[in-house]
Design an enzyme around this catalytic site. Structure first.
Site, PDB file in Angstrom:
ATOM      1  N   ASN A   7     -54.733  27.852   0.653  1.00  0.00           N
ATOM      2  CA  ASN A   7     -53.911  28.329  -0.465  1.00  0.00           C
ATOM      3  C   ASN A   7     -53.966  27.249  -1.534  1.00  0.00           C
ATOM      4  O   ASN A   7     -53.314  26.214  -1.430  1.00  0.00           O
ATOM      5  CB  ASN A   7     -52.479  28.552   0.032  1.00  0.00           C
ATOM      6  CG  ASN A   7     -51.585  29.121  -1.057  1.00  0.00           C
ATOM      7  OD1 ASN A   7     -51.990  29.230  -2.221  1.00  0.00           O
ATOM      8  ND2 ASN A   7     -50.369  29.479  -0.688  1.00  0.00           N
ATOM      9  N   ARG A  91     -56.319  32.490  -0.108  1.00  0.00           N
ATOM     10  CA  ARG A  91     -55.325  33.299  -0.793  1.00  0.00           C
ATOM     11  C   ARG A  91     -55.684  33.357  -2.280  1.00  0.00           C
ATOM     12  O   ARG A  91     -55.936  32.330  -2.903  1.00  0.00           O
ATOM     13  CB  ARG A  91     -53.953  32.662  -0.647  1.00  0.00           C
ATOM     14  CG  ARG A  91     -52.914  33.428  -1.406  1.00  0.00           C
ATOM     15  CD  ARG A  91     -51.700  32.586  -1.684  1.00  0.00           C
ATOM     16  NE  ARG A  91     -50.738  33.380  -2.439  1.00  0.00           N
ATOM     17  CZ  ARG A  91     -49.759  32.845  -3.139  1.00  0.00           C
ATOM     18  NH1 ARG A  91     -49.605  31.533  -3.176  1.00  0.00           N
ATOM     19  NH2 ARG A  91     -48.936  33.611  -3.807  1.00  0.00           N
ATOM     20  N   HIS A 180     -46.622  39.061  -3.372  1.00  0.00           N
ATOM     21  CA  HIS A 180     -46.182  38.849  -1.982  1.00  0.00           C
ATOM     22  C   HIS A 180     -46.744  39.917  -1.033  1.00  0.00           C
ATOM     23  O   HIS A 180     -46.186  40.159   0.035  1.00  0.00           O
ATOM     24  CB  HIS A 180     -44.633  38.910  -1.838  1.00  0.00           C
ATOM     25  CG  HIS A 180     -43.882  37.860  -2.554  1.00  0.00           C
ATOM     26  ND1 HIS A 180     -42.728  38.137  -3.267  1.00  0.00           N
ATOM     27  CD2 HIS A 180     -44.093  36.540  -2.692  1.00  0.00           C
ATOM     28  CE1 HIS A 180     -42.266  37.018  -3.791  1.00  0.00           C
ATOM     29  NE2 HIS A 180     -43.084  36.038  -3.471  1.00  0.00           N
ATOM     30  N   ARG A 241     -36.187  32.635 -11.713  1.00  0.00           N
ATOM     31  CA  ARG A 241     -36.657  33.739 -12.568  1.00  0.00           C
ATOM     32  C   ARG A 241     -35.573  34.783 -12.751  1.00  0.00           C
ATOM     33  O   ARG A 241     -34.829  35.079 -11.821  1.00  0.00           O
ATOM     34  CB  ARG A 241     -37.888  34.411 -11.952  1.00  0.00           C
ATOM     35  CG  ARG A 241     -39.096  33.525 -11.888  1.00  0.00           C
ATOM     36  CD  ARG A 241     -40.320  34.319 -11.425  1.00  0.00           C
ATOM     37  NE  ARG A 241     -41.309  33.417 -10.874  1.00  0.00           N
ATOM     38  CZ  ARG A 241     -41.888  33.576  -9.684  1.00  0.00           C
ATOM     39  NH1 ARG A 241     -41.596  34.609  -8.925  1.00  0.00           N
ATOM     40  NH2 ARG A 241     -42.759  32.694  -9.260  1.00  0.00           N
ATOM     41  N   GLU A 385     -47.719  34.429   6.184  1.00  0.00           N
ATOM     42  CA  GLU A 385     -48.804  34.867   5.314  1.00  0.00           C
ATOM     43  C   GLU A 385     -50.144  34.281   5.758  1.00  0.00           C
ATOM     44  O   GLU A 385     -51.179  34.930   5.664  1.00  0.00           O
ATOM     45  CB  GLU A 385     -48.485  34.471   3.867  1.00  0.00           C
ATOM     46  CG  GLU A 385     -47.372  35.351   3.301  1.00  0.00           C
ATOM     47  CD  GLU A 385     -46.662  34.759   2.089  1.00  0.00           C
ATOM     48  OE1 GLU A 385     -45.848  33.830   2.287  1.00  0.00           O
ATOM     49  OE2 GLU A 385     -46.918  35.216   0.975  1.00  0.00           O
TER      50      GLU A 385
END
Ligand code: ADP
Length: 398
Positions: A7, A91, A180, A241, A385
């Site tokens: 990643n 990823r 996601h 956010r 993940e």
């Protein structure tokens, strides 16, 4: 087969070497501050202690070299040579409409990902640097790219279109993509396994509540809606956010504060969410939980708004799917913050949901937290993940 999962961000590179059949993590680590002073690599062998080593890491090729060195180190490594890495899974954040599933890397795939770069200018180029550096250094080892957006590509048009002139979709591909996806995919499949039901028979809502947070609706094995949009800014109130808001607010803040659009967007991305609502107290739910329990107004306000937004999305997705069989909580907050789950589930009485308060206190494992007679099952399922990327990579090779 051992699969190296990578990643890669602009200045960091996280890695895990996973034995894909068993899911065992042989080793994992992080190269951080790539191209900046003070760069280092940290590495954990199996369940061992973290080892940290300062090193000059001027670019991502240096980082990959260090990763290989750490993995094959005779004293502390986990494999004896590069030959024991069967594949690499990378990823990649944005696959646009081109990538509806993970795929093996070749020159054409790299070109197609580059064409998606403008949709994720901060992430995709960095992800690709990792892919290219690995190809350079690892020769013929097969590589896959697994996209955050791919799982959501099954959404119907009515869910992914915004109510703006259609020409913007045609010209610029402005639409909901969602993120996601690897986590929503993984968690929803584990949910079906735990229910001992066929994935294709279920209506599942996954609440991925981390620093970045999103909800998705999975109906009969396909994602039919998700809360993040063209970018990860839409949807839930997150750590920093804003999530959903009236777009007219942008111009209003610009005028009032004498800022331009990119400055306001920076505020919406980095200074908003529970951080902004708590007047800068914290974006971290460990602090907010503490503040909430001490009856501090800032924390109460932020937590209540966060939970309310999740409740609204669950309601919307129950409507979108005309029902729901299971609701899953995952990611940092979803997995660890029992009081947040309790507050959310308290609004689901209309669905016949009952919370098993004892089970809700458990941590770190897949667990059913609804009561035996609950009409809708509620689960906590720690996301993974990296394992999902390894599994998808293995599938591509078979
Ligand atoms: P991301 O991957 O988006 O950075 P994570 O899924 O790692 O996010 O979630 C990070 C957030 O999870 C933290 O900011 C914090 O709010 C929350 N979190 C993590 N661990 C705990 C914990 N033990 N108790 C409460 N909240 C936690």
């Amino acid at each position: 087969m051992n699969i190296l999962v990578i990643n890669c961000g602009s200045s960091s590179l996280k890695f895990q070497l996973i034995e894909s059949e068993t899911g065992n993590v042989l080793g994992k680590g992080l190269c951080d501050r790539i191209g900046i002073d003070g760069s280092f690599i940290s590495f954990v062998k199996g369940e061992g202690e973290k080892q940290k080593k300062e090193a000059v890491i001027k670019d991502h090729s240096d980082a990959i070299k260090l990763v290989i060195e750490a993995l094959t180190d005779p004293a502390n490594g986990v494999i004896s040579s590069l030959k024991e890495i069967g594949a690499v899974g990378h990823r990649v954040v944005h696959g646009g409409e081109k990538f509806k599933a993970a795929t093996l890397v070749d020159d054409e795939v790299i070109k197609a990902i580059e064409e998606c770069n403008e949709l994720a200018p901060l992430h995709n180029p960095a992800n690709l640097i990792g892919v290219k550096a690995c190809r350079e250094l690892m020769g013929d080892v097969p590589m896959s790219v697994v996209f955050d957006t791919a799982f959501h590509q099954t959404m119907p048009e009515e869910a992914y279109l915004y109510g703006i002139p259609y020409e913007y979709y045609k010209k610029y591909k402005i639409r909901r993509y969602g993120f996601h996806g690897t986590s929503h995919d993984y968690v929803s499949h584990v949910c079906a396994e735990m229910m001992e039901r066929k994935y294709e028979d279920l209506k599942i809502i996954v609440c991925h509540l981390g620093n970045g947070a999103s909800v998705s609706a999975i109906d009969k094995g396909k994602c039919v809606d998700t809360s993040m949009g063209l970018t990860p800014l839409e949807g839930l109130i997150m750590g920093t956010r804003s999530g959903d808001l009236d777009p007219a607010i942008l111009e209003f803040i610009c005028n009032k504060e004498g800022l331009d659009i990119s400055q306001v967007l920076n505020i919406l991305n980095k200074k908003s969410g529970v951080f902004g609502l708590s007047e800068g107290f914290s974006s971290d739910f460990r602090d907010l939980e503490d503040g909430y329990n001490k009856n501090e107004e800032n924390s109460i306000r932020a937590v209540n708004a966060f939970c309310y937004r999740v409740v609204k999305y669950i309601g919307a997705y129950v409507a979108a799917m005309n029902g729901v069989d299971a609701i899953c909580f995952t990611a940092g907050i979803g997995e660890n913050t029992a009081f947040v789950r309790e507050k959310i589930v308290a609004h689901l009485g209309y669905l016949g949901v009952g919370l098993n308060a004892e089970a809700n206190k458990e941590r770190g494992k897949n667990i059913l937290i609804s009561t035996d007679d609950s009409k809708v099952k509620v689960f906590v399922i720690p996301t993974n993940e990296e394992l999902e990327i390894a599994k998808q990579t293995l599938k591509l090779l078979k």
